[in-house]
Each structure stands twice: as structure tokens, then as C-alpha cells.
Scaffold this motif. Structure first.
Motif, PDB file in Angstrom:
ATOM      1  N   MET A 285       0.865  -1.108   0.013  1.00  0.00           N
ATOM      2  CA  MET A 285       0.035  -0.045  -0.091  1.00  0.00           C
ATOM      3  C   MET A 285       0.989   1.210   0.083  1.00  0.00           C
ATOM      4  SD  MET A 285      -2.974   1.650   1.100  1.00  0.00           S
ATOM      5  CE  MET A 285      -3.384   3.226   1.257  1.00  0.00           C
ATOM      6  N   ILE A 286       0.672   1.998  -0.840  1.00  0.00           N
ATOM      7  CA  ILE A 286       1.408   3.500  -0.906  1.00  0.00           C
ATOM      8  C   ILE A 286       0.451   4.874  -0.667  1.00  0.00           C
ATOM      9  CG2 ILE A 286       2.917   4.898  -2.306  1.00  0.00           C
ATOM     10  CD1 ILE A 286       2.994   2.668  -4.232  1.00  0.00           C
ATOM     11  N   GLY A 287       0.550   5.433   0.536  1.00  0.00           N
ATOM     12  CA  GLY A 287      -0.218   6.470   0.943  1.00  0.00           C
ATOM     13  C   GLY A 287       0.745   7.618   1.367  1.00  0.00           C
ATOM     14  N   ASP A 288       0.033   8.751   1.597  1.00  0.00           N
ATOM     15  CA  ASP A 288       0.984   9.826   2.194  1.00  0.00           C
ATOM     16  C   ASP A 288       0.309  10.617   3.079  1.00  0.00           C
ATOM     17  OD1 ASP A 288       0.301  12.545  -0.181  1.00  0.00           O
ATOM     18  OD2 ASP A 288      -0.998  10.891   0.784  1.00  0.00           O
ATOM     19  N   GLY A 289      -1.108  10.382   3.418  1.00  0.00           N
ATOM     20  CA  GLY A 289      -2.022  11.251   4.344  1.00  0.00           C
ATOM     21  C   GLY A 289      -2.271  10.576   5.515  1.00  0.00           C
ATOM     22  N   ILE A 290      -2.853  11.314   6.312  1.00  0.00           N
ATOM     23  CA  ILE A 290      -3.325  10.806   7.740  1.00  0.00           C
ATOM     24  C   ILE A 290      -4.195   9.866   7.623  1.00  0.00           C
ATOM     25  CG2 ILE A 290      -4.237  11.508   9.762  1.00  0.00           C
ATOM     26  CD1 ILE A 290      -3.603  14.426   9.139  1.00  0.00           C
ATOM     27  N   ASN A 291      -5.225   9.889   6.625  1.00  0.00           N
ATOM     28  CA  ASN A 291      -6.161   8.890   6.979  1.00  0.00           C
ATOM     29  C   ASN A 291      -5.751   7.767   6.037  1.00  0.00           C
ATOM     30  OD1 ASN A 291      -6.013   9.915   4.049  1.00  0.00           O
ATOM     31  ND2 ASN A 291      -7.865  11.063   4.158  1.00  0.00           N
ATOM     32  N   ASP A 292      -4.502   7.521   5.712  1.00  0.00           N
ATOM     33  CA  ASP A 292      -3.747   6.369   5.163  1.00  0.00           C
ATOM     34  C   ASP A 292      -3.401   5.398   6.352  1.00  0.00           C
ATOM     35  OD1 ASP A 292      -2.591   7.886   2.364  1.00  0.00           O
ATOM     36  OD2 ASP A 292      -4.315   6.859   2.436  1.00  0.00           O
ATOM     37  N   SER A 293      -3.134   5.897   7.176  1.00  0.00           N
ATOM     38  CA  SER A 293      -2.502   5.049   8.523  1.00  0.00           C
ATOM     39  C   SER A 293      -3.496   3.717   8.709  1.00  0.00           C
ATOM     40  CB  SER A 293      -2.195   5.873   9.792  1.00  0.00           C
ATOM     41  OG  SER A 293      -3.008   6.855   9.801  1.00  0.00           O
ATOM     42  N   PRO A 294      -4.573   3.551   8.915  1.00  0.00           N
ATOM     43  CA  PRO A 294      -5.028   2.227   9.025  1.00  0.00           C
ATOM     44  C   PRO A 294      -4.663   1.238   7.941  1.00  0.00           C
ATOM     45  CG  PRO A 294      -6.695   3.903   9.308  1.00  0.00           C
ATOM     46  CD  PRO A 294      -5.449   4.711   8.647  1.00  0.00           C
ATOM     47  N   ALA A 295      -4.762   1.750   6.595  1.00  0.00           N
ATOM     48  CA  ALA A 295      -4.598   0.785   5.426  1.00  0.00           C
ATOM     49  C   ALA A 295      -3.035   0.514   5.556  1.00  0.00           C
ATOM     50  CB  ALA A 295      -4.946   1.524   4.081  1.00  0.00           C
ATOM     51  N   LEU A 296      -2.283   1.482   5.790  1.00  0.00           N
ATOM     52  CA  LEU A 296      -0.850   1.435   5.668  1.00  0.00           C
ATOM     53  C   LEU A 296      -0.312   0.196   6.726  1.00  0.00           C
ATOM     54  CD1 LEU A 296       0.888   4.891   5.320  1.00  0.00           C
ATOM     55  CD2 LEU A 296       0.947   2.801   3.809  1.00  0.00           C
ATOM     56  N   SER A 297      -0.981   0.277   7.953  1.00  0.00           N
ATOM     57  CA  SER A 297      -0.589  -0.615   8.777  1.00  0.00           C
ATOM     58  C   SER A 297      -0.853  -2.153   8.686  1.00  0.00           C
ATOM     59  CB  SER A 297      -1.155  -0.365  10.258  1.00  0.00           C
ATOM     60  OG  SER A 297      -0.730   0.772  10.727  1.00  0.00           O
ATOM     61  N   ALA A 298      -2.521  -2.158   7.734  1.00  0.00           N
ATOM     62  CA  ALA A 298      -2.963  -3.408   7.688  1.00  0.00           C
ATOM     63  C   ALA A 298      -2.344  -4.163   6.499  1.00  0.00           C
ATOM     64  CB  ALA A 298      -4.339  -3.179   7.163  1.00  0.00           C
ATOM     65  N   ALA A 299      -1.647  -3.360   5.618  1.00  0.00           N
ATOM     66  CA  ALA A 299      -0.936  -3.814   4.274  1.00  0.00           C
ATOM     67  C   ALA A 299       0.208  -4.864   4.898  1.00  0.00           C
ATOM     68  CB  ALA A 299      -0.594  -2.743   3.275  1.00  0.00           C
ATOM     69  N   ASP A 300       0.508  -5.764   3.941  1.00  0.00           N
ATOM     70  CA  ASP A 300       1.793  -6.492   4.104  1.00  0.00           C
ATOM     71  C   ASP A 300       2.785  -5.716   4.295  1.00  0.00           C
ATOM     72  OD1 ASP A 300       0.283  -8.866   2.316  1.00  0.00           O
ATOM     73  OD2 ASP A 300       1.075  -9.343   4.438  1.00  0.00           O
ATOM     74  N   VAL A 301       2.932  -4.475   3.212  1.00  0.00           N
ATOM     75  CA  VAL A 301       4.188  -3.659   3.112  1.00  0.00           C
ATOM     76  C   VAL A 301       3.379  -2.206   3.034  1.00  0.00           C
ATOM     77  CG1 VAL A 301       6.205  -2.927   1.940  1.00  0.00           C
ATOM     78  CG2 VAL A 301       5.552  -5.187   2.056  1.00  0.00           C
ATOM     79  N   GLY A 302       3.883  -1.320   3.954  1.00  0.00           N
ATOM     80  CA  GLY A 302       3.148   0.122   3.903  1.00  0.00           C
ATOM     81  C   GLY A 302       4.390   0.739   3.515  1.00  0.00           C
ATOM     82  N   ILE A 303       4.044   1.683   2.379  1.00  0.00           N
ATOM     83  CA  ILE A 303       5.153   2.578   1.845  1.00  0.00           C
ATOM     84  C   ILE A 303       4.447   4.147   1.980  1.00  0.00           C
ATOM     85  CG2 ILE A 303       6.385   3.167  -0.148  1.00  0.00           C
ATOM     86  CD1 ILE A 303       6.250   0.441  -0.978  1.00  0.00           C
ATOM     87  N   ALA A 304       5.347   4.783   2.555  1.00  0.00           N
ATOM     88  CA  ALA A 304       4.702   6.336   2.593  1.00  0.00           C
ATOM     89  C   ALA A 304       5.656   7.106   1.715  1.00  0.00           C
ATOM     90  CB  ALA A 304       4.859   6.569   4.119  1.00  0.00           C
ATOM     91  N   ILE A 305       5.225   8.213   1.195  1.00  0.00           N
ATOM     92  CA  ILE A 305       6.139   9.154   0.397  1.00  0.00           C
ATOM     93  C   ILE A 305       6.523  10.034   1.663  1.00  0.00           C
ATOM     94  CG2 ILE A 305       5.861  10.917  -1.340  1.00  0.00           C
ATOM     95  CD1 ILE A 305       4.919   8.432  -2.497  1.00  0.00           C
ATOM     96  N   LYS A 306       7.785  10.705   1.164  1.00  0.00           N
ATOM     97  CA  LYS A 306       8.455  11.517   2.127  1.00  0.00           C
ATOM     98  C   LYS A 306       7.898  12.805   2.506  1.00  0.00           C
ATOM     99  CE  LYS A 306      12.961  11.804   4.061  1.00  0.00           C
ATOM    100  NZ  LYS A 306      14.124  12.470   4.179  1.00  0.00           N
TER     101      LYS A 306
END
Lengths: 87, 705
Positions: free
Chosen positions: B591-612
Motif C-alpha cells: 500500500m502506498i499513501g501519504d496522508g493521515i487517513n492512510d494509516s489504518p490501511a498502511l498498517s494493515a497492508a503487508d508492506v506499507g510505503i509512505a511518500i516523504k
């Protein structure tokens, strides 16, 4: 030979009896200090030489790259001339 | 400082600084100051000879001249330059290990040359004793490890008076261990440095004003009050003065469950606010960025070890008893102690235990060379296995700089005033649409003037605030119309429906009536379609786009990007739920995200990727960070992960086949124990060196797709 055996035995006994005291003595300690310092300086010199070699190797590699690049450029020019001639 | 150009080649300068030696501090200043100079690719400092080798870009003459001029004019004791040196210098660490390696090698050959045989033998026994003791300890604990094999090899050599062999085993084992420690330490250092805080500004509350002022972090003193908003990282240690929040402390403690903070409770630098906001009285302004804590955290987390590696290690430790069995069998069959001893020299687990971790760590290092921070080897493995990737639209597939194209004012309001009001409220949020509004207001040079209450952010919906006597809300269609039941005046209806569809729309309502529609153009990045195609080729068969945006905008972007599926008007819980569903169906999800509202999905994914550039919270909990919103990095990441898997497999295969051949040679009498030991250890070291090589083309090649 048997004689050698006895000499080794006596030498070992003397070394065991007086060895530790000798090694802990001031004179030997001072000598060892200088010896170790010398060893460290020798090591640093060897490593400095290896740095010099590293720098020289890097220069050689860069020059070699430049030479091959010029060679390839000349090849390209030659082949271009050939193409122009054929046309 | 004095500079003399020793040698010049295209793209390389070899400079003599006229000093015999450079101290560690001087070398550090030179290294870090030069790396910052424009056009510099790589700097090598040779501190023992006072020389520099600099690789630079040849495309512009000013680069070379600039470098030489900088060196001539620089003062090595300049405190400004000293600031460029990071707290823990990577260069100094490398130099230390180089010296250790050099000392090890020199000592060995010096001993061989100068010391008489009996003393050498005594030293070998002295040096080998720790290994033997370690092996016996493992044996007593019934743990079959490689240490036992090493110990028995050394013991066997010493007992058969084969001191040269024992010496070479000890030496090569020590070299292997040093290389492994070096690679490990370097990777952890690099990782910790990139995870350390990079905050430069903070909201400070001055006692007489209610409005926070944005100041530089360096200006904060102990006792100052600072305010930290949702989605941001707490920059300094302190005690909560007022406010309430749920704080994510995973950067410090590893736990991802948010902790409740209220007045009187201590908060720590490096933690992020999930919900709420805090006013904090600063208690500590030291320059430490919790570096040591991060290092401990990295080392404690099991994510450094890839699954493949631990499986291989388990497999190999089962083979160790068989090594002893083979040695015993060889002795029984051939009655030749030498041949039996040579069996013990070959240790199958060596390659796997030493070379595999090195390949994982080297891959992590290579990723950071592509400006990606991978927090553990496990994640590279998961990416290789992954087939599903979920994108956020805004900022990832689209340019990170959405632009306000139009402000349609309703209800007789003035465009500029509405824009200014929106900007004042949106200023508090790190969302790229919010930033666009603030930027547009700044460009048009408008300001609202009337103070407003602190905006309340309703995740993925919008914000609510009170300005003067008016209640103002800004948000999506769903929020403004369906949740808040905003009224549209009849005369505005037609204008509302004639707004072009391809813009993202932010609706603003004052006191229940629609006041303005801000049209934001979120153009797709030019390279997105090509990148998506490349990603599909690289192995992602299921590419999904999710966005909270309206259906129309989402559909148009999705079609142009070429994703497999898209979902519009998505709420954060939906994102997480989708990820869980895919995982349940057997896919591995990235999962790739950058916003606050992405954190549940980022944690749920096998690999969470964030943009700097995204919210700090996302960067704290993600597994991999991409610097810059470059999708091309994803391709590099996938290729790197795939190549890593291949390399780990080949390490195992090569390790077993080479050692098997040496074993056979030993049994057949073709190789003495000494030769076997040498071949075994040398091949292990060569395998390690191979595993340290880069696997994918350098970063520049990916940028020009």
C-alpha cells in the motif's frame, strides 16, 4: 639428542621461575611500550602506502576509461566516414 | 587550504592537501562539506596521506572549478562547516573498520615472518581458545550451531599439530566476522540516520498571543510552549500543558497502539500525533534525535531478518550433526585422521549464516542509495512476493502540486474573500489539496483578517470552524451536502451544475448555505501511464487506485493511468477493509499513501510505503519510505526485491555445492585439511563480497524512463 632434552628442560624451568617477574619488570615494560609504538607506526605506514596505491589505481582507472572513450569515439568517426563514403 | 592537483582525468580530481595526516575530524569535515558541493558524485578521503579523490559531473565546467575554488578558500576549522557533519559519521565508521581489517591482515603476516614457531603455536592456541570455548558452550546447551563446527575444526588442527591450518582457519573466520559486522553496522547506521528527525520548523506559542507562530526549531528554548497538530511529529521532549491526543510511539517503543496523552504527561521527541493536538512545554532541546533509541529499535525488531534467511538457517543447523557423522564415518572407513579432519573444515552453514545477512543488508543499503528507506529485510521479501499494489491518487499518481484553477463564489460572496477564508482554515493541514488552497491565496495576495477558531478535522470528510459569528465548513460533496445538509440557493443551482467535471472540488459552506466551490486541478503525472505499465511487467498483476475524490475525477484519472481497478469516494476504513479482503483472498498487498487517513490501511497492508512529503504519521508507521513522490522508485524497489530473492537462493545453492565439492575432495584425499579450510573460508569470503555488489542500475537510470 638426549643433551638437547635436558637443556630444554632446564631452560623451561628457569623461564617458568623467573619469566613472569621479568616480563612485569619496569625495563621490559618500557621496552615493550616502544616496541608496540614502533609496530603501530609500521602498520600505519603500510596502510598509508596502501592508500597511495588506492589513489594511484583510481587515477589509472580514470585515465584508462578516458583512453577507451577516445578510442571508441575514433571508431565511431571512422565508421561514419565509411557510411558517408558508401552513400 | 593548500591544494595541489596531483592528477586530473575527466570527471576525477586527485588532490594533495599538503598535510601528512588528516585527523578524523578534519577528514569528516572535508568529506561532508565536499559532498554538498554542486556536481560532486563521490568523495574519497585518504586521511593517512592527506589526499582527496573526487568524482564529479563533467557536464558543466563550473562544477570542477567550483570544487577547486571551494577547497582553496575553505578553512578546515570553520564551525559552519563542522555543522555539516552528522552526529555519527558514516565515513568515520568505515575508516575504523578498514583499520581493523588492515591490522588483522598485517598482524597475521608479521607473525608469520617474525615470530619463532613455538611462540606462534602458543599464540594460535591463545587466539583459537575463544572459538573452542564458544563451541563447547553451544554443545552443552545442545544447540547445534556453526560455532561447534569451527571449534572442532580448530581443535582437530591443533591436536594434529597442524598449526598453519589452525592459523588460517582462525584468520579467515575473523575476517569473515569483521566483514559481517562492518556491513551490519553500516546498514543500521544508514537506516537510523534516515529515520532520524528532519524537522526544521515548529509552531511556537508566545505567552501574550493566542495564535501560534511558526519558528525555526533551533530557536526553541527549554520552557517554551509549542503546539503540535494532528499528523505531525513531536519534535522535542516535553510535558503536555494542554490539549489531548492519541500519540503513536512506534518510533521509540515499537508498539503501534496509540497512547493517550493529557496535561501533565510526558511526551517524547520522534513520536507522532494520530488524533488530537497538544500544547507542550519543552523540557529538553538537546540535539539528539534519539539516535541510539532508533538503533536499539532497529536491532530489536525482527524485521531485519528475512523469512527465507531464517528458514535457511534452520535447515542448515539440522545438517550440522551430519557433518560430524560424516567425519566419524570417514575415519572409520579410511582410518585416516587427516581425511576425517578435513571433513570438519567444511562448514555448510557458514555461507548461509554470513553471506545471506550481508546480501539483505546490502540490498537495504542499495535501496537507500535510491533514496528509499527500507526498515527491514523482511519487507523486501514481501515485495518480491506481492502481486497487489494499492495507490492513493492525490500526490502519488498525480503531481504533488495541485493547483486552484477556479473559485466559484455563491450566495453573492466575493471570490477572493472566500479563497482567503478557506486558506486560513486549510493552513493547519498537511494535505496536498489544502496546500494548494493556501498557495493560491498567497499568490493572489488575499487575507481574511477575522480570527477563526481552530479548525476541527473530520477525517477524509472536511474541516469545521467558527470565524467571527459564522460557522464555516469545507469539504467533499459527501460531507458538505449529505452529512451537513447544506442548502444551495436557487440562483446558484445552475452555476453549481455547470462546473467542469474534471476538477477536484472543495465545497465551502457558511452557516448552512453553500458559499463557494474551489476547483482544484490535480493533473496526472506525465510518466504515470508508462510507470504503471512497467510495474505490471515487473510483477504487480493487480494495480488498484483508491481515492477519497469524486467519482468523475477518479474515473478520468484511472482511465488515463491504466490501473486495473479504481475506487472513488473512499473512506479510510474502506481502504483498510479492502486491504484486509485482498489479504484474506491470498494476495500479498503493498500500500502506498501519504496522508493521515492512510494509516489504518498502511498498517494493515503487508508492506506499507509512505511518500516523504506526506504526513509524519504515515512515515512513522510505514515499512518503507520513498523520498520524493517518484513512482519510478517503486519499479526499482520491485526489481531490487526480486533480484535479492534470486541472490539469496543462489547463495544457498553455491554455498552447498562449493562446500560439497571441497568435502568430497577432502574425503578422497585430493585436498589436505589445510587446503580444504583455505578453500572453504576463501569461498565464503568471496561469496560475501559478491553479495555486497549492487543489483540494479543506479538511480539515474530509473529517472529517465
Amino acid at each position: 639428542m638426549k643433551g638437547k632434552y635436558w637443556w630444554t628442560l632446564i631452560g623451561g624451568i628457569i623461564a617458568g621461575a623467573y619469566g613472569p617477574d621479568l616480563l612485569a619488570s619496569k625495563a621490559v615494560q618500557k621496552g615493550l611500550r616502544y616496541l608496540t609504538a614502533g609496530a603501530i607506526i609500521a602498520r600505519d605506514r603500510i596502510m598509508a602506502d596502501s592508500e597511495k596505491i588506492q589513489a594511484a589505481a583510481s587515477d589509472i582507472a580514470a585515465d584508462a576509461k578516458e583512453i577507451t572513450q577516445r578510442y571508441y569515439d575514433r571508431c565511431d568517426e571512422a565508421s561514419k566516414e565509411f557510411e558517408d563514403a558508401v552513400d | 587550504m593548500k591544494t595541489r592537483v596531483v592528477h586530473q582525468s575527466p570527471g576525477q580530481l586527485h588532490i594533495d592537501l599538503g598535510k601528512i595526516r588528516l585527523s578524523a575530524e578534519e577528514a569528516d569535515v572535508l568529506y561532508y562539506a565536499l559532498t554538498e558541493q554542486p556536481g560532486v558524485h563521490k568523495v574519497t578521503v585518504l586521511p593517512r596521506t592527506g589526499q582527496l579523490v573526487i568524482h564529479f559531473d563533467t557536464s558543466e565546467i563550473r562544477y570542477r572549478d567550483g570544487i577547486v575554488r571551494f577547497l582553496r578558500e575553505m578553512d578546515i576549522a570553520d564551525p559552519e562547516l563542522k555543522k555539516l557533519v552528522p552526529g555519527v559519521s558514516g565515513r568515520a565508521t568505515s575508516e575504523m573498520y578498514k583499520e581493523k581489517l588492515g591490522t588483522l591482515i598485517i598482524k597475521r603476516y608479521a607473525k608469520k615472518l617474525f615470530l619463532p614457531a613455538p611462540i606462534r603455536a602458543a599464540m594460535i592456541i591463545y587466539n583459537g581458545a575463544p572459538f573452542v570455548i564458544a563451541g563447547i558452550k553451544d554443545l552443552l546447551h545442545k544447540k547445534f550451531s556453526a560455532e561447534i563446527v569451527h571449534a572442532s575444526a580448530i581443535l582437530a588442527s591443533v591436536l594434529t599439530s597442524d598449526f598453519p591450518t589452525a592459523d588460517s582457519i582462525i584468520f579467515l573466520t575473523e575476517v569473515g566476522e569483521l566483514l559481517e559486522e562492518w556491513t551490519y553496522k553500516k546498514s543500521v547506521d544508514d537506516l537510523a540516520r534516515s529515520l532520524a528527525l528532519n524537522i526544521s520548523t515548529v509552531w511556537k506559542i508566545n505567552d501574550d498571543e493566542a495564535e501560534p507562530e511558526m519558528v525555526n526549531l533551533s530557536q526553541i528554548k527549554v520552557g517554551d510552549l509549542i503546539r503540535v497538530y494532528v499528523g505531525n511529529v513531536i519534535p522535542l521532549d516535553g510535558v503536555v500543558e494542554s490539549g489531548e491526543a492519541m500519540v503513536n510511539q512506534s518510533a521509540l517503543t515499537g508498539e503501534s497502539i496509540p497512547v493517550h496523552k493529557e496535561p501533565g504527561i510526558t511526551v517524547y521527541a520522534g513520536t507522532a500525533i494520530d488524533e488530537g493536538e497538544l500544547t507542550i512545554r519543552v523540557t529538553e532541546i538537546s540535539g539528539t534525535t534519539r539516535y541510539d533509541n532508533i538503533v536499539n529499535y532497529i536491532e530489536a525488531s525482527q524485521s531485519m531478518v528475512a523469512e527465507t534467511q531464517s528458514q535457511a538457517e534452520k535447515l542448515v543447523s539440522r545438517l550440522i550433526p551430519y557433518t560430524f557423522g560424516t567425519a566419524a564415518l570417514t575415519y572409520l572407513l579410511t582410518r585416516n585422521v587427516t581425511k576425517a579432519a578435513s571433513v570438519l573444515m567444511v562448514d555448510f552453514s557458514c555461507a548461509i549464516e554470513v553471506a545471506m545477512p550481508i546480501s539483505v543488508l546490502s540490498a537495504m543499503r542499495e535501496a537507500s542509495g535510491h533514496h528509499m528507506t527500507v526498515k527491514g529485510g523482511k519487507y523486501l521479501e514481501l515485495i518480491a512476493e506481492a502481486d497487489t499494489v494499492v495507490f492513493d491518487k492525490t500526490g502519488t499518481l498525480t503531481k504533488a502540486v495541485p493547483k486552484v484553477e477556479q473559485v466559484v463564489a455563491m450566495n453573492g460572496r466575493d471570490e477572493d474573500t472566500m479563497l482567503a477564508l478557506a486558506a486560513e482554515l486549510e493552513m493547519h493541514f498537511p494535505h496536498s489539496l489544502a496546500n494548494a488552497v493556501v498557495r493560491a491565496a498567497r499568490e493572489r495576495n488575499v487575507s481574511y483578517g477575522i480570527p477563526h477558531s481552530k479548525p476541527e478535522y473530520i477525517v477524509a470528510h472536511g474541516i469545521v470552524s467558527v470565524a467571527g459569528n459564522d460557522r464555516v465548513i469545507i469539504g467533499s460533496w459527501h460531507f458538505v451536502f449529505e452529512d451537513e445538509h447544506t442548502v444551495v440557493l436557487p440562483e446558484d443551482e445552475e452555476r453549481l451544475h455547470s462546473i467542469p467535471a474534471e476538477y477536484s472540488q472543495l465545497f465551502m459552506a457558511i452557516n448552512g448555505t453553500l458559499a463557494a466551490v474551489i476547483c482544484i486541478d490535480d493533473p496526472i503525472k506525465a510518466e504515470t501511464p508508462r510507470v504503471i505499465e512497467r510495474l505490471r511487467k515487473a510483477g504487480f498483476s493487480n494495480i488498484v487506485m483508491m481515492t477519497g475524490d469524486s467519482e468523475r475525477t477518479a474515473a478520468s484519472i484511472a482511465a488515463r493511468a491504466g490501473v486495473d481497478r479504481y475506487y472513488s469516494e473512499v473512506l479510510p476504513e474502506d481502504k483498510a477493509r479492502f486491504v484486509e479482503r485482498e489479504k484474506a483472498a491470498g494476495h500479498k498487498v503493498v500500500m502506498i499513501g501519504d496522508g493521515i487517513n492512510d494509516s489504518p490501511a498502511l498498517s494493515a497492508a503487508d508492506v506499507g510505503i509512505a511518500i516523504k512529503e506526506g504526513a509524519d504519521v504515515a512515515r512513522e508507521i510505514c515499512d518503507i519510505t520513498l523520498a520524493g513522490a517518484e513512482l519510478e522508485q517503486l519499479i526499482a524497489l520491485k526489481e531490487l526485491s526480486d533480484k535479492l530473492m534470486v541472490r539469496m537462493k543462489s547463495t544457498g545453492t553455491l554455498g552447498i555445492s562449493i562446500n560439497g565439492a571441497i568435502l568430497l575432495a577432502g574425503i578422497l584425499g585430493l585436498a589436505t585439511p589445510g587446503t580444504a579450510a583455505l578453500l572453504h573460508n576463501a569461498s565464503t569470503i568471496l561469496l560475501c563480497l559478491r553479495n555486497m555488489q549492487n543489483m540494479i542500475p543506479p538511480e539515474e537510470d530509473y529517472r529517465t524512463l
